[in-house]
Enzyme design. Structure first.
Site, short mmCIF file in Angstrom:
data_model
loop_
_atom_site.label_atom_id
_atom_site.label_comp_id
_atom_site.label_asym_id
_atom_site.label_seq_id
_atom_site.Cartn_x
_atom_site.Cartn_y
_atom_site.Cartn_z
N LYS A 1 0.53 -1.09 -0.04
CA LYS A 1 0.21 0.06 -0.01
C LYS A 1 0.84 1.20 0.00
O LYS A 1 0.22 2.36 -0.23
CB LYS A 1 -0.92 0.08 1.19
CG LYS A 1 -2.09 -0.98 1.06
CD LYS A 1 -3.25 -0.51 2.29
CE LYS A 1 -2.70 -0.31 3.51
NZ LYS A 1 -3.68 -0.10 4.65
N TYR B 1 -7.61 -12.17 15.65
CA TYR B 1 -6.33 -12.12 14.97
C TYR B 1 -6.30 -13.77 14.55
O TYR B 1 -5.71 -14.16 13.63
CB TYR B 1 -5.36 -11.85 15.77
CG TYR B 1 -4.03 -12.06 15.33
CD1 TYR B 1 -3.57 -11.23 13.89
CD2 TYR B 1 -2.88 -12.73 15.79
CE1 TYR B 1 -2.34 -11.48 13.36
CE2 TYR B 1 -1.78 -12.83 15.43
CZ TYR B 1 -1.34 -12.33 14.01
OH TYR B 1 -0.03 -12.33 13.60
N LYS C 1 -5.33 -15.58 11.02
CA LYS C 1 -4.13 -16.00 10.37
C LYS C 1 -4.45 -17.66 10.15
O LYS C 1 -3.64 -18.04 9.17
CB LYS C 1 -3.24 -16.06 11.58
CG LYS C 1 -2.56 -14.52 11.89
CD LYS C 1 -1.97 -13.96 10.57
CE LYS C 1 -0.51 -14.50 10.21
NZ LYS C 1 -0.01 -13.76 8.94
#
Length: 349
Positions: A17, A143, A147
């Site tokens: 980005k 999270y 993952k």
């Protein structure tokens, strides 16, 4: 990983980005491209937010136009928020799910038609082995799910494209010193980390294997030991300093390893009188010849507070040992801390 490949003259697309410098983080895709070219590779920087399907598709099209095809995809982009269920705003849940799981899935999907045409096709996801021990869910559920979504892409795609495209995961055994680690760990955390070189070397090793090497969840140190590497001090930021174990690997943190020794025996010195003694009981049960062989260190803990005193862990000699008092051998590392912090450290908190 890109710089390691660049030394072989690889053509590398940087899909990330950062087109404009970030206020606190160094570098952009353009400075990364300069480093890659300086190392001997060719670089194509593309501004890509992996949450945007069209941006991925545009970058893939540019890559094919410039370099004639795609041989390797490394899915590394990830967002992280180590927060509990009630403390994680929906916006952060969406960010982690869409960057980590969905971004990996989409980047793979869009590259796969080109990868299938390659004789050396590899997808490498920087994601952990799937470990259903609840300790890895309870403190940061969102999270972990995001993952493990990346890791599930490995399970599914490795089987779906077996014989055409190798799909593997790579994860570090210890904390790795990156800007993210500085943010999460605070000042001085780098001394407990390894350099990114260890992951670059492990990734290179995977990506130069034949397509038949697929569906594996690789731990950097384990792979490099199999490849004959013996000196891991070269990867340490501060050689000799104790290293932080990374998430999702039980054998590095006793909260989640086998809770009894191989014979169920318990030293009289470590009866479970309190949290420290209980932790040492778990540590003793987790010590194995492999752990001793790979660690090669004797640790002395000078603890204050409840259950204060001197304790040791010998991960250097014979089959290893742990207990109260001074160890019978020379100590490599002395750590001073409260007994409360000791228990937190060894229970992954």
């Amino acid at each position: 990983i890109a710089l390691k490949a660049a030394k072989d003259g690889a053509n590398i697309v940087i899909a990330a980005k950062t087109g404009e410098p970030h206020r606190t983080l160094p570098g952009t895709i353009y400075t990364a491209a300069e480093e890659i070219e300086a190392a001997g590779g060719k670089a194509l920087p593309c501004i890509v937010n992996v949450r945007e399907e069209q941006q991925i598709a545009d970058a893939v099209e540019k890559a094919v136009q410039k370099f004639g095809g795609i041989d390797i995809l490394v899915n590394n982009a990830s967002a992280i928020s180590l927060t509990g269920t009630l403390e994680t705003p929906t916006k952060k849940v969406d960010l982690m799910m869409s960057a980590n799981t969905r971004g990996t899935y989409l980047a793979s999907k869009i590259c796969l038609p080109y990868l299938r045409k390659s004789n050396i096709a590899h997808i490498l996801n920087i994601s952990p082995p799937i470990n259903l021990n609840p300790i890895w869910f309870k403190n940061h559920c969102a999270y972990t799910i995001s993952k493990y979504g990346m890791s599930m892409c490995v399970l599914g795609m490795a089987e779906e494209f077996r014989g055409e495209v190798a799909v593997n995961a790579l994860w570090p055994q210890t904390a790795i010193h990156t800007s993210a680690m500085d943010m999460l760990g605070g000042a001085g955390v780098e001394q407990q980390c390894r350099k990114t070189d260890i992951l670059a070397d492990a990734a290179y090793c995977i990506l130069t294997k034949p397509k038949s090497f697929t569906g594996n969840f690789v731990i950097d140190e384990s792979l490099l030991r199999e490849e004959g590497i013996k000196n891991f001090d070269v990867y340490a930021v501060a050689p000799g300093h104790p290293l932080l174990p990374d998430f999702f690997l039980d054998h590095e943190g006793p909260d989640g390893v086998k809770h009894e020794g191989p014979d169920g025996a318990e030293s009289a010195a470590v009866k479970p009188l309190g949290p420290v003694a209980e932790t040492f009981k778990i540590i003793k049960g987790a010590i194995s010849e492999d752990v001793v062989r790979s660690t090669q260190g004797v640790y002395l803990f000078e603890l204050s507070g409840d259950e204060g005193g001197t304790w040791y862990i010998d991960l250097k000699n014979k089959a290893g040992s742990a207990g109260i008092g001074e160890p019978p051998v020379k100590v490599d590392v002395v750590m001073n801390m409260s007994s409360g912090d000791f228990v937190k450290m060894f229970s992954g908190k």
